[in-house]
Design an enzyme around this catalytic site. Structure first.
Site, PDB file in Angstrom:
ATOM      1  N   PRO A 116       0.661  -1.204  -0.080  1.00 36.30           N
ATOM      2  CA  PRO A 116      -0.055  -0.023  -0.043  1.00 36.30           C
ATOM      3  C   PRO A 116       0.640   1.331   0.166  1.00 36.30           C
ATOM      4  O   PRO A 116       1.898   1.376   0.708  1.00 36.30           O
ATOM      5  CB  PRO A 116      -0.959  -0.125   1.330  1.00 36.30           C
ATOM      6  CG  PRO A 116      -1.048  -1.608   1.473  1.00 36.30           C
ATOM      7  CD  PRO A 116       0.244  -2.220   0.986  1.00 36.30           C
ATOM      8  N   CYS A 117       0.539   2.088  -0.897  1.00 38.19           N
ATOM      9  CA  CYS A 117       1.397   3.205  -1.111  1.00 38.19           C
ATOM     10  C   CYS A 117       0.977   4.544  -0.664  1.00 38.19           C
ATOM     11  O   CYS A 117       1.641   5.704  -0.650  1.00 38.19           O
ATOM     12  CB  CYS A 117       1.188   3.560  -2.630  1.00 38.19           C
ATOM     13  SG  CYS A 117      -0.144   4.029  -3.285  1.00 38.19           S
ATOM     14  N   GLN A 118      -0.100   4.450   0.209  1.00 39.19           N
ATOM     15  CA  GLN A 118      -0.608   6.010   0.905  1.00 39.19           C
ATOM     16  C   GLN A 118       0.450   6.667   1.722  1.00 39.19           C
ATOM     17  O   GLN A 118       0.611   8.030   1.616  1.00 39.19           O
ATOM     18  CB  GLN A 118      -1.866   5.668   1.827  1.00 39.19           C
ATOM     19  CG  GLN A 118      -2.846   5.298   1.163  1.00 39.19           C
ATOM     20  CD  GLN A 118      -3.152   3.855   0.641  1.00 39.19           C
ATOM     21  OE1 GLN A 118      -2.291   3.081   0.957  1.00 39.19           O
ATOM     22  NE2 GLN A 118      -4.187   3.454   0.231  1.00 39.19           N
TER      23      GLN A 118
END
Length: 406
Positions: A116-118
């Protein structure tokens, strides 16, 4: 020849996996924490099993609502349950045990996935002002590395947003490179734009590819290709929609075109699913009309501060001034993000005849998913899965080049 295989980590709805499957790789396991995405992955597995058995009509019956998901699963002979609904974290024992059952002693050829890149995204860092040192998402690359250490694949593919390069002045990205090299891998990273690989979307992502030290593998030559098509090629054959239209099954409004054939977005069924539109209130529809008029007639983007006062609902007129954005019908779309699940303001349909935001199917097409790809969990869940996905057409190009090198 033995079919090369892969493990898909942080699998999402399966965009990266879809490209590798189409290139001829076999999935050993998909690991994903979101239950809706896991059901989407299961449904796609059933599609491929039924296609192999020349029983695609059963799959179409499911899409048409003639049979249940349980009926669909029971129609698949020798069903392989390789979707693992679990969160990758400090204790991955149960995940490892399940993958060990699925490998059946086979070597693992590849590991693919994108944590996940948030935490690395520019928007995410803007919201929290700085990248929190104790944010567990910052260390998910270490969890990815645990799978490399255990299964020792020949090659791995690690996808993420551009912000990973600049987070904490590059410290996190440097840590990733150093850590993977201590596990015995050479690696290289490149920034790729999906529009160079058949996708009608400007979407830049960091693609890290690693390989075992001492092998003659190297980062494949991913040559940018001419892409003369536009978003108009995606939209022209889909039925007219009003805001709130929820007809899950629609017929195509016209024949196919060159792009839809070349990309295999239209690939067999004579109907399309999930061409559904969200409802909008009168104020938003009036704003959409203003934004569409500015863009289509003058190629000007609507700035929030320029709206009539009666249409404004936010006091902050300095941040996110372009919160209303029309998709460019004459070129490539701007990047589709998971935020599309919350509202459609950033993805306005480019026509005064259909004043609304994009449908689920239109967003899926911009991401290059084929029309027979079904996203489980309802409209909002589908939008989230689509926005988080790696476009399958770009994934296919990466997979084909890796396959050629191996």
């Amino acid at each position: 020849m033995k079919k090369m295989n892969f493990i898909d980590l942080f699998a999402g709805a399966g965009g990266l996996s879809e490209g590798f499957v189409k290139a001829g790789f076999e999935p050993i396991a998909h690991v994903e924490m979101d239950a809706h995405a896991c059901k989407t992955l299961e449904t796609r597995n059933y599609y491929y099993s039924l296609k192999k058995a020349n029983k695609l009509q059963v799959y179409y019956d499911y899409l048409l609502g003639n049979i249940s998901h349980k009926d669909l699963s029971e129609s698949v002979l020798n069903r392989l349950d390789n979707v693992i609904n679990a969160s990758i974290g400090d204790d991955n024992t149960s995940i490892f045990n399940r993958i060990d059952e699925l490998t059946k002693g086979r070597e693992v050829d590849l590991i693919i996935g994108g944590p996940p890149c948030q935490a690395y995204s520019v928007v995410g860092r803007h919201r929290i002002n700085k990248l929190e040192a104790d944010d567990p998402r910052n260390l998910l690359y270490r969890q990815y590395a645990r799978f490399l250490k255990k299964y020792n694949p020949k090659v791995f593919v690690f996808e993420n947003v551009l912000g990973i390069l600049s987070a904490e002045e590059g410290r996190y990205f440097n840590n990733i490179k150093v850590y993977f090299r201590t596990l015995g891998y050479e690696l290289e990273s490149r920034v790729l734009n999906t529009s160079d690989y058949g996708v009608l979307q400007n979407r830049k992502r960091v693609i890290i590819i690693g390989w075992k030290k001492g092998s003659d593998f190297s980062y494949p030559e991913l040559i940018a290709e001419s892409n003369p098509y536009t978003v108009a090629d995606i939209l022209e054959d889909l039925a007219y929609l009003k805001p709130g239209d929820q007809n899950n099954i629609t017929n195509y409004a016209s024949d196919t075109n060159e792009y839809l054939e070349k990309s295999a977005i239209r690939n067999g069924a004579d109907f399309v699913t999930q061409h559904v539109a969200r409802t909008h209130n009168d104020r938003d529809l009036e704003i959409y009309k203003i934004a569409i008029d500015k863009w289509l007639n003058n190629r000007e983007r609507l700035k929030y501060g320029d709206l009539p006062e009666r249409l404004k609902t936010h006091k902050n007129q300095n941040s996110f001034v372009d919160r209303f954005k029309v998709v460019d019908i004459n070129s490539y779309s701007h990047t589709v993000l998971a935020h599309i699940a919350k509202d459609g303001h950033y993805y306005i349909y480019p026509s005064t005849e259909q004043v609304r935001s994009l449908s689920v199917r239109e967003a899926a097409r911009i991401q290059s998913f084929p029309d027979d790809y079904y996203f489980e969990g309802g409209r909002s869940a589908a939008f989230k899965q689509i926005g988080n996905a790696v476009p399958p057409l770009m994934a296919l190009k990466i997979a084909e080049e890796i396959k050629g090198s191996l």
